[in-house]
Scaffold this motif. Structure first.
Motif, PDB file in Angstrom:
ATOM      1  N   PHE A 154      -4.104  30.954   5.174  1.00  0.00           N
ATOM      2  CA  PHE A 154      -2.847  30.262   4.882  1.00  0.00           C
ATOM      3  C   PHE A 154      -1.897  31.166   4.104  1.00  0.00           C
ATOM      4  N   VAL A 155      -2.417  31.858   3.100  1.00  0.00           N
ATOM      5  CA  VAL A 155      -1.587  32.752   2.283  1.00  0.00           C
ATOM      6  C   VAL A 155      -1.030  33.890   3.128  1.00  0.00           C
ATOM      7  N   ALA A 156      -1.878  34.469   3.992  1.00  0.00           N
ATOM      8  CA  ALA A 156      -1.440  35.572   4.859  1.00  0.00           C
ATOM      9  C   ALA A 156      -0.317  35.114   5.786  1.00  0.00           C
ATOM     10  N   PHE A 157      -0.463  33.913   6.358  1.00  0.00           N
ATOM     11  CA  PHE A 157       0.573  33.390   7.252  1.00  0.00           C
ATOM     12  C   PHE A 157       1.886  33.177   6.516  1.00  0.00           C
ATOM     13  N   ILE A 158       1.816  32.560   5.335  1.00  0.00           N
ATOM     14  CA  ILE A 158       3.031  32.276   4.561  1.00  0.00           C
ATOM     15  C   ILE A 158       3.731  33.580   4.160  1.00  0.00           C
ATOM     16  N   LEU A 159       2.956  34.569   3.720  1.00  0.00           N
ATOM     17  CA  LEU A 159       3.542  35.850   3.315  1.00  0.00           C
ATOM     18  C   LEU A 159       4.183  36.555   4.516  1.00  0.00           C
ATOM     19  N   LEU A 160       3.457  36.573   5.632  1.00  0.00           N
ATOM     20  CA  LEU A 160       3.978  37.249   6.829  1.00  0.00           C
ATOM     21  C   LEU A 160       5.236  36.564   7.331  1.00  0.00           C
ATOM     22  N   TRP A 161       5.221  35.239   7.330  1.00  0.00           N
ATOM     23  CA  TRP A 161       6.402  34.469   7.753  1.00  0.00           C
ATOM     24  C   TRP A 161       7.584  34.743   6.820  1.00  0.00           C
ATOM     25  N   SER A 162       7.336  34.780   5.520  1.00  0.00           N
ATOM     26  CA  SER A 162       8.396  35.030   4.542  1.00  0.00           C
ATOM     27  C   SER A 162       8.997  36.417   4.717  1.00  0.00           C
ATOM     28  N   PHE A 163       8.133  37.425   4.858  1.00  0.00           N
ATOM     29  CA  PHE A 163       8.625  38.789   5.003  1.00  0.00           C
ATOM     30  C   PHE A 163       9.398  38.968   6.307  1.00  0.00           C
ATOM     31  N   THR A 164       8.947  38.290   7.372  1.00  0.00           N
ATOM     32  CA  THR A 164       9.647  38.374   8.654  1.00  0.00           C
ATOM     33  C   THR A 164      11.039  37.761   8.552  1.00  0.00           C
ATOM     34  N   CYS A 165      11.157  36.650   7.828  1.00  0.00           N
ATOM     35  CA  CYS A 165      12.467  36.012   7.623  1.00  0.00           C
ATOM     36  C   CYS A 165      13.397  36.942   6.844  1.00  0.00           C
ATOM     37  N   ILE A 166      12.852  37.635   5.855  1.00  0.00           N
ATOM     38  CA  ILE A 166      13.659  38.544   5.035  1.00  0.00           C
ATOM     39  C   ILE A 166      14.077  39.771   5.836  1.00  0.00           C
ATOM     40  N   LEU A 167      13.138  40.319   6.611  1.00  0.00           N
ATOM     41  CA  LEU A 167      13.407  41.564   7.343  1.00  0.00           C
ATOM     42  C   LEU A 167      14.321  41.336   8.546  1.00  0.00           C
ATOM     43  N   GLY A 168      14.357  40.121   9.076  1.00  0.00           N
ATOM     44  CA  GLY A 168      15.286  39.826  10.160  1.00  0.00           C
ATOM     45  C   GLY A 168      14.636  39.795  11.527  1.00  0.00           C
ATOM     46  N   LYS A 169      15.423  39.378  12.519  1.00  0.00           N
ATOM     47  CA  LYS A 169      14.918  39.147  13.872  1.00  0.00           C
ATOM     48  C   LYS A 169      14.587  40.434  14.612  1.00  0.00           C
ATOM     49  N   GLN A 170      15.146  41.563  14.168  1.00  0.00           N
ATOM     50  CA  GLN A 170      14.850  42.824  14.851  1.00  0.00           C
ATOM     51  C   GLN A 170      13.377  43.164  14.760  1.00  0.00           C
ATOM     52  N   THR A 171      12.726  42.748  13.659  1.00  0.00           N
ATOM     53  CA  THR A 171      11.304  43.003  13.510  1.00  0.00           C
ATOM     54  C   THR A 171      10.515  42.268  14.580  1.00  0.00           C
ATOM     55  N   ILE A 172      10.953  41.048  14.912  1.00  0.00           N
ATOM     56  CA  ILE A 172      10.280  40.273  15.951  1.00  0.00           C
ATOM     57  C   ILE A 172      10.536  40.896  17.315  1.00  0.00           C
ATOM     58  N   ALA A 173      11.778  41.299  17.550  1.00  0.00           N
ATOM     59  CA  ALA A 173      12.161  41.842  18.856  1.00  0.00           C
ATOM     60  C   ALA A 173      11.572  43.223  19.101  1.00  0.00           C
ATOM     61  N   GLN A 174      11.215  43.944  18.033  1.00  0.00           N
ATOM     62  CA  GLN A 174      10.662  45.295  18.148  1.00  0.00           C
ATOM     63  C   GLN A 174      11.597  46.205  18.941  1.00  0.00           C
ATOM     64  N   LYS A 175      12.885  46.173  18.602  1.00  0.00           N
ATOM     65  CA  LYS A 175      13.870  46.945  19.342  1.00  0.00           C
ATOM     66  C   LYS A 175      13.922  48.413  18.909  1.00  0.00           C
ATOM     67  N   THR A 176      13.290  48.751  17.812  1.00  0.00           N
ATOM     68  CA  THR A 176      13.381  50.108  17.294  1.00  0.00           C
ATOM     69  C   THR A 176      11.990  50.643  16.982  1.00  0.00           C
ATOM     70  N   TYR A 177      11.930  51.963  16.711  1.00  0.00           N
ATOM     71  CA  TYR A 177      10.654  52.579  16.360  1.00  0.00           C
ATOM     72  C   TYR A 177      10.048  51.916  15.133  1.00  0.00           C
ATOM     73  N   HIS A 178      10.867  51.837  14.060  1.00  0.00           N
ATOM     74  CA  HIS A 178      10.315  51.296  12.823  1.00  0.00           C
ATOM     75  C   HIS A 178      10.035  49.799  12.943  1.00  0.00           C
ATOM     76  N   GLY A 179      10.769  49.101  13.805  1.00  0.00           N
ATOM     77  CA  GLY A 179      10.477  47.692  14.035  1.00  0.00           C
ATOM     78  C   GLY A 179       9.143  47.489  14.730  1.00  0.00           C
TER      79      GLY A 179
END
Length: 236
Positions: A12-37
């Motif tokens: 549960f903690v891992a999911f909440i942290l990952l979800w929170s960080f993804t919201c902060i980092l933005g949708k590009q992280t989900i889309a994986q449009k870049t090398y660092h993404g």
């Protein structure tokens, strides 16, 4: 604390942290449009996955690792946003593989991009004859963008001198799941009284409506919970 309970809590903690960080980092992280993404998605997922079930390692170590990795990703995204030269290095840039109808073998070799991959990408664009292509480039996310030669392009309304409105309205969702979307009404300067009047004209109640939207043409569309279809098609 038993191992099973610890795994449940850590998951549960891992999911909440990952979800929170993804919201902060933005949708590009989900889309994986870049090398660092792309790297971010793999690394954060691996850290979170290990945090969930690897009880031999202190959970705080995983939290610290997630914080550091998220900070690096956020910093790189910020640098890429503000500096064009750095953006090329961090995110990469598109590579032309066909120019003026000619395949650029040198660029293909640099990308480790085969002719099979090129033909596959063209077929996904409904292009089966490479002679139709004027320019093709491999984008930073690996997808292929294609510009056809002029005589192979689709005819547009402009070509046929068809006049269309300069501004098209964006569809506005008014009711979803039987509830009025107040935010959309306010944004479009529409009142709930107006919506109730439209419902009244159709003999409807808000709770009868599953989905209501104002389309690009300004017309209202209502989908009801009771569709009055005697034998609906049921896809198994």
């Amino acid at each position: 604390m038993s191992d099973n309970i610890e795994v449940i809590i850590r998951t549960f903690v891992a999911f909440i942290l990952l979800w929170s960080f993804t919201c902060i980092l933005g949708k590009q992280t989900i889309a994986q449009k870049t090398y660092h993404g792309f790297i971010a998605s793999i690394t954060l997922g691996t850290i979170a996955g290990n945090m969930a079930f690897n009880i031999k390692i202190n959970s705080w170590h995983f939290v610290i690792s997630l914080l550091i990795m998220s900070s690096i990703i956020f910093l790189l995204a910020l640098i890429a946003l503000r500096n064009r030269k750095a953006r090329k290095w961090i995110s990469g840039e598109p590579t032309v593989v066909i120019e003026n109808g000619k395949i650029l073998e040198h660029n293909m070799k640099k990308l480790k991009y085969t002719l099979d991959s090129l033909n596959h990408g063209l077929r996904e664009k409904d292009i089966f004859n490479i002679e139709e292509v004027e320019v093709a480039m491999v984008e930073i996310d690996g997808s292929l963008s294609v510009l056809k030669k002029p005589h192979y392009r689709h005819i547009t309304k402009k070509d046929l001198s068809i006049v269309t409105p300069l501004v098209e309205k964006i569809p506005v969702e008014l009711i979803m799941d039987g509830e009025i979307v107040e935010k959309n009404l306010i944004q479009k300067q529409l009142s709930t009284d107006w919506l109730f009047q439209e419902l009244l004209k159709r003999g409807l109640n808000v709770k009868d409506v599953c989905y209501a939207v104002m389309g690009t043409n300004g017309q209202l569309y209502f989908d009801l919970y009771n569709d009055r279809i005697s034998k609906p098609i049921d896809q198994e």
